[in-house]
Enzyme design. Sequence first.
Site, PDB file in Angstrom:
ATOM      1  N   ASP A 407       0.848  -1.189   0.000  1.00  0.00           N
ATOM      2  CA  ASP A 407       0.000   0.000   0.000  1.00  0.00           C
ATOM      3  C   ASP A 407       0.887   1.244   0.000  1.00  0.00           C
ATOM      4  O   ASP A 407       2.106   1.144   0.189  1.00  0.00           O
ATOM      5  CB  ASP A 407      -0.887  -0.061   1.256  1.00  0.00           C
ATOM      6  CG  ASP A 407      -1.901   1.058   1.282  1.00  0.00           C
ATOM      7  OD1 ASP A 407      -2.272   1.553   0.211  1.00  0.00           O
ATOM      8  OD2 ASP A 407      -2.312   1.445   2.400  1.00  0.00           O
ATOM      9  N   GLU A 410       2.646   4.910  -4.010  1.00  0.00           N
ATOM     10  CA  GLU A 410       2.664   5.864  -5.147  1.00  0.00           C
ATOM     11  C   GLU A 410       4.009   6.570  -5.278  1.00  0.00           C
ATOM     12  O   GLU A 410       4.359   6.891  -6.422  1.00  0.00           O
ATOM     13  CB  GLU A 410       1.516   6.867  -4.981  1.00  0.00           C
ATOM     14  CG  GLU A 410       0.144   6.262  -5.179  1.00  0.00           C
ATOM     15  CD  GLU A 410      -0.284   5.331  -4.039  1.00  0.00           C
ATOM     16  OE1 GLU A 410       0.183   5.533  -2.905  1.00  0.00           O
ATOM     17  OE2 GLU A 410      -1.059   4.409  -4.305  1.00  0.00           O
ATOM     18  N   ASP A 485      -8.864   3.837  -2.082  1.00  0.00           N
ATOM     19  CA  ASP A 485      -9.788   4.280  -1.028  1.00  0.00           C
ATOM     20  C   ASP A 485     -11.074   4.878  -1.587  1.00  0.00           C
ATOM     21  O   ASP A 485     -11.222   6.090  -1.704  1.00  0.00           O
ATOM     22  CB  ASP A 485      -9.082   5.297  -0.124  1.00  0.00           C
ATOM     23  CG  ASP A 485      -7.928   4.671   0.638  1.00  0.00           C
ATOM     24  OD1 ASP A 485      -7.866   3.424   0.697  1.00  0.00           O
ATOM     25  OD2 ASP A 485      -7.091   5.426   1.161  1.00  0.00           O
TER      26      ASP A 485
HETATM   27  C1  GLC Z   1      -4.566   3.348   2.862  1.00  0.00           C
HETATM   28  C2  GLC Z   1      -5.064   2.138   2.085  1.00  0.00           C
HETATM   29  C3  GLC Z   1      -6.088   1.400   2.902  1.00  0.00           C
HETATM   30  C4  GLC Z   1      -5.490   1.004   4.244  1.00  0.00           C
HETATM   31  C5  GLC Z   1      -4.971   2.226   4.981  1.00  0.00           C
HETATM   32  C6  GLC Z   1      -4.251   1.879   6.258  1.00  0.00           C
HETATM   33  O1  GLC Z   1      -5.567   4.282   3.023  1.00  0.00           O
HETATM   34  O2  GLC Z   1      -5.543   2.490   0.835  1.00  0.00           O
HETATM   35  O3  GLC Z   1      -6.548   0.275   2.202  1.00  0.00           O
HETATM   36  O4  GLC Z   1      -6.432   0.369   5.029  1.00  0.00           O
HETATM   37  O5  GLC Z   1      -4.079   2.940   4.135  1.00  0.00           O
HETATM   38  O6  GLC Z   1      -3.184   1.033   6.028  1.00  0.00           O
END
Ligand code: GLC
Length: 801
Positions: A407, A410, A485
């Site tokens: 995650d 980017e 998200d």
């Molecule tokens: C980001 C991710 C999400 C995750 C969060 C905490 O917002 O996109 O899926 O739960 O981080 O790690």
Amino acid sequence: MILNTELEYKGNLFPSKIISYKKDVDTLYFTSDNGVVLQVTVERDSVLRFRFTTTSIFENDFSYAISQYASKGFNKLEVSEDDENYILTTSKLICHISKLDMRTSIFDAKDKTLISQDELGFHWEESHEYGGDIVKMSKSTFDGESYYGLGDKPVQNNLKGKRFENWVTDSYAFGRTTDPIYKTIPFFIGLHHKKAYGIFFDNTFRSFFDFCHERRNIASFWAQGGEMNYYFIYGPNMSDVVSNYTDLTGKLQNLPPLWALGYHQCKWSYYPESKVKEVTKKFRELKIPCDAIYLDIDYMDGFRCFTWNKEYFPDPKRMVKELAEDGFKTIVIIDPGIKIDKDYSVYQEGLEKDYFCKRADGPYMKGKVWPGECYFPDFTNPEVREWWSNLFKELIEDIGVKGVWNDMNEPAVMDVPGKTFPNDVRHNYDGNHSSHRKAHNVYGMQMARATYHGLKKFSYPKRPFVITRSAYSGTQRYTSTWTGDNVASWEHLSIANAQAQRMCMSGFSFVGSDIGGFAEQPNGELFTRWIQLGVFHPFCRTHSSGDHGDQEPYAFDSNVTNIVRKFIEIRYQLLPYLYTAFWRYANEGIPILKSLVLFDQQDSHTHYRNDEFIFGEKILVCPILEPNAKGRRMYFPRGNWFSFWDDELVKGGEEKWVDADIDSLPIYIKEGAIIPKYPVQQYVGEKTIDELKLDVYYKLGKEKSQVYEDAHDGYDYKKGRYSLRNFTFVGKKDAVIIQQYKSGKFITEYDTFQLNLHGLPFKIEKIMVDSEEFDMKKLIIKDNTLIVSKEFTDIKILGKK
Ligand code: GLC
């Protein structure tokens, strides 16, 4: 005497007339009077690569997107010239290159129709700020031309009239108009006069695409640096365009383990251990199938990657083992930011080995993410990727974690305007040293790649499973993905539908959304409708931020739980069908979901359809995207379709009302299809499959179906241990013939098929299985069911009208 020291702003510059031409096997070089070189490479008869340099020298030819396994070779290459053009001919294409200005026109070699034509063609602007050029291309639009593709753009299928930007961006609670978002897939498909072509602009700088937004009949694309370097991929079938693009940028390197196609449950965050167990227990108690449970950032010690919070998870190895005994695979999140902490080994090692990204003048790139201030590994350095992949040893080999979720790659940086690194950050870029301007869009891809290699190594002899948020073209080789998200809203349900379809037609099929929505809280109805769509997405996971309440299938009311269970059960029954679609995707690059335009581009009604899609090859699905719906209007593609629920036959080629109360969804099966089904299991491998159910749908005519199976994990399938059943269905007025041709060395556990014949227009009188008469007493007449050996080659079902 120098009077003016400023560089002159010259505006758009264009190649001038071609003064020389040379050919080197598969590549042609054209040089213009003003020093532009156009390099045209014939990759395949239907794939041409165009590369331009304005400095007469090309950069090192390096791409993260192009697969080393991309098919190469062609049947024909002829070059001729007339007064105006150089003319390159392959067996599929004719390409004219204007001697005056290097503009190109591409024709179908068969019927000579014009498929693509440069408007201004290649042009550029010098970049005084960064050096190099802003490289641009514009092409004319044809009458009725539509545009598709571009990865995860959250808009309707047809991109005509819109402009987009590509710069992967953390986009919490994005909306229809948010652009750019998480992924950069600079590939689009043009469709006009029922012929399709694709363009893949392999440039990792911030890029832009304009489909008749700025100017009515012009499609253009440009990037803030790098080369004008694009591939033209001809169809004329759109599905060939997509599979050729997927071939070029790479197919799945291995099939996912079957369990990864089951249902996954996630939340930010399940902790401590007792909470995780409470959730998994509930699934088993309520008999809601589930294969994977996720641990979000709170499992770590202070959000330090590769550590555990020992208070919440005192003995992760034991927990993971116990979960595994109950059929749950544990998947954990790993982010790129490494906490600056002198007592933290990953940080120490990264520092010692000089693996973190640095700013232009040498300091480290420091940014805030969940753990606070962090440094970030330079995943574009092969040595760093190797190091990173080895960090997974303990998690995977020792603790037994089965998948990793990448995650924030980017990379996302908090509390800074661009939400990411500044442009001056340096990257290794596999030896082609660059700034972040060039590396930004591939950073997440390279992280996922390194993670994949780690999992592959330490999961061996089982297959790895990785999921990533950020991606550039080619990332599909290594990992699955989700759409980031999103929000628990009806609009986002429809966005999820569009995004999954668009990703599939952009070569990245292993995709799903956060079911129910990440931000905010769905009501039971929205959650139900989202599950109904989500079970038909290649990746099927519920996830939510957790700030707004619970989002498990049992968190609403019992009616919701019952409907959700029913749909998850349908997914589990369809696993052999979905697995076959994955196999086709991995082998031939055929997308797992097909938007209707991809399914039947000859029918112009499909060009603007958004909601309906084909799941695999034979199942038509249309999600319900509005509250309080008792049904909806949907378009049925040409052909006949059977209702999944009651076998009602619907004639396609028109829009119709379909009923779909909250416990139902419009699902239709293509006539002639043979759909394989497993029994409902609580998790993959729970049961021995002692019989394969085949739902056979009548058609007056012929239809082919396939069923692919193997050991569902491991690599033996690569050595021929798979079972591929090719079925041919032939339906006549008073007879049906089903033939089977099997290949592969894998021996399935079951010995028999349970054949269910749907929609027969006649009463069965006699059945011949491999020329022997079938005992009619064994036919279950009520639903035309018979049990036959899995080895049959030929079944004749005879009847009287
Ligand atoms: C980001 C991710 C999400 C995750 C969060 C905490 O917002 O996109 O899926 O739960 O981080 O790690």
